[in-house]
Design an enzyme around this catalytic site. Sequence first.
Site, PDB file in Angstrom:
ATOM      1  N   SER A  27       4.193  -2.328 -11.676  1.00  0.00           N
ATOM      2  CA  SER A  27       3.028  -2.093 -12.539  1.00  0.00           C
ATOM      3  C   SER A  27       2.278  -3.377 -12.899  1.00  0.00           C
ATOM      4  O   SER A  27       1.700  -3.492 -13.989  1.00  0.00           O
ATOM      5  CB  SER A  27       3.431  -1.324 -13.800  1.00  0.00           C
ATOM      6  OG  SER A  27       3.978  -0.063 -13.444  1.00  0.00           O
ATOM      7  N   GLY A  39       1.704  -2.638  -6.086  1.00  0.00           N
ATOM      8  CA  GLY A  39       1.535  -1.331  -5.481  1.00  0.00           C
ATOM      9  C   GLY A  39       0.175  -0.751  -5.834  1.00  0.00           C
ATOM     10  O   GLY A  39      -0.850  -1.088  -5.227  1.00  0.00           O
ATOM     11  N   GLY A  40       0.156   0.110  -6.820  1.00  0.00           N
ATOM     12  CA  GLY A  40      -1.047   0.853  -7.196  1.00  0.00           C
ATOM     13  C   GLY A  40      -2.315   0.013  -7.283  1.00  0.00           C
ATOM     14  O   GLY A  40      -3.362   0.384  -6.733  1.00  0.00           O
ATOM     15  N   TRP A  47       0.821  -1.229   0.000  1.00  0.00           N
ATOM     16  CA  TRP A  47       0.000   0.000   0.000  1.00  0.00           C
ATOM     17  C   TRP A  47       0.846   1.266   0.000  1.00  0.00           C
ATOM     18  O   TRP A  47       0.325   2.355  -0.218  1.00  0.00           O
ATOM     19  CB  TRP A  47      -0.920   0.024   1.226  1.00  0.00           C
ATOM     20  CG  TRP A  47      -2.053  -0.948   1.198  1.00  0.00           C
ATOM     21  CD1 TRP A  47      -2.233  -2.004   0.352  1.00  0.00           C
ATOM     22  CD2 TRP A  47      -3.203  -0.937   2.066  1.00  0.00           C
ATOM     23  NE1 TRP A  47      -3.404  -2.658   0.628  1.00  0.00           N
ATOM     24  CE2 TRP A  47      -4.015  -2.023   1.695  1.00  0.00           C
ATOM     25  CE3 TRP A  47      -3.595  -0.144   3.133  1.00  0.00           C
ATOM     26  CZ2 TRP A  47      -5.221  -2.313   2.344  1.00  0.00           C
ATOM     27  CZ3 TRP A  47      -4.790  -0.422   3.781  1.00  0.00           C
ATOM     28  CH2 TRP A  47      -5.595  -1.504   3.378  1.00  0.00           C
ATOM     29  N   GLU A  52      11.767  -6.593  -8.634  1.00  0.00           N
ATOM     30  CA  GLU A  52      11.082  -5.364  -9.019  1.00  0.00           C
ATOM     31  C   GLU A  52      12.026  -4.466  -9.817  1.00  0.00           C
ATOM     32  O   GLU A  52      12.815  -3.705  -9.222  1.00  0.00           O
ATOM     33  CB  GLU A  52      10.604  -4.610  -7.775  1.00  0.00           C
ATOM     34  CG  GLU A  52       9.602  -5.389  -6.949  1.00  0.00           C
ATOM     35  CD  GLU A  52       8.646  -4.459  -6.204  1.00  0.00           C
ATOM     36  OE1 GLU A  52       7.447  -4.700  -6.250  1.00  0.00           O
ATOM     37  OE2 GLU A  52       9.113  -3.483  -5.587  1.00  0.00           O
ATOM     38  N   GLY A  96       5.567   1.908 -10.469  1.00  0.00           N
ATOM     39  CA  GLY A  96       4.733   3.112 -10.461  1.00  0.00           C
ATOM     40  C   GLY A  96       4.786   3.894 -11.762  1.00  0.00           C
ATOM     41  O   GLY A  96       4.331   5.028 -11.835  1.00  0.00           O
TER      42      GLY A  96
END
Length: 256
Positions: free
Chosen positions: A216, A237-238, A14, A170, A176
Amino acid sequence: MKKDIRRAVIAGNWKMNKTRPEAKALIEELKPLAANAGCEVVICVPFTNLETAVTLTEGTNVKVGAQNCHFAKSGAYTGEISADMLTEMGVEYVVLGHSERRQYFGETDETVNKRTKAALEAGLKPIVCVGELLWERECGITEEVIARQIKLDFFSVSAEDLKKCIIAYEPVWAIGTGKTATADQAEEVCAFIRATLAKLYGEETAEAVTIQYGGSMNAGNAAELLSKTNVDGGLIGGASLKAPDFATIINAATNG
Ligand code: PGA
């Protein structure tokens, strides 16, 4: 994914998002969507949401992780949180060495190694992040960068402890940015990580370690990424901030 021999883990990162009421709403929305997951589901929330997350996920299949921990057991480290503080709360996982920590907060492979050992000693399952910068990829040194990170981040971690860790590949240029590594690029580096582990720890241990892809990953591309043999899950993430999108990724891992 090779679910017969290693755990498939979908973890949401998060980052610095969600107040407590927002976190509560997102977790309540996610719980029924994740109830039949055929993979491990983890949410790595800000420190301020850990207690809320642990309480709300009790008795469900959603596990809770933190986004960092300090390497000392306790002491004069203003602003820091120890691994013992996390386990005491019921936290099971911790993200370590995320590229944002390396980039903005001076995290080095040496401190990632210390944090990894402290987390293991406290009984946490570390999700250790590695990945190359764009210019390192363009210079053709991706494998050197990754091998160096693996060797340093896991220095003096035993084979038994390594199996409790998750490695998240990653690529920094994909985080992102909306630029995902292709499934083939992700597979290539995840397979390289496994080969590096095999040299250091032997084949059997290397085959047992869960290696995630992150950067992503979203509802649209997860199935293809997760179809690769050495991609055992994702650090998201997002897309983990929207319950339906995160659930689609969980379903892709369930069906993969
Ligand atoms: P992203 O972040 O999915 O928003 O690219 C992934 C991560 O940083 O773990």
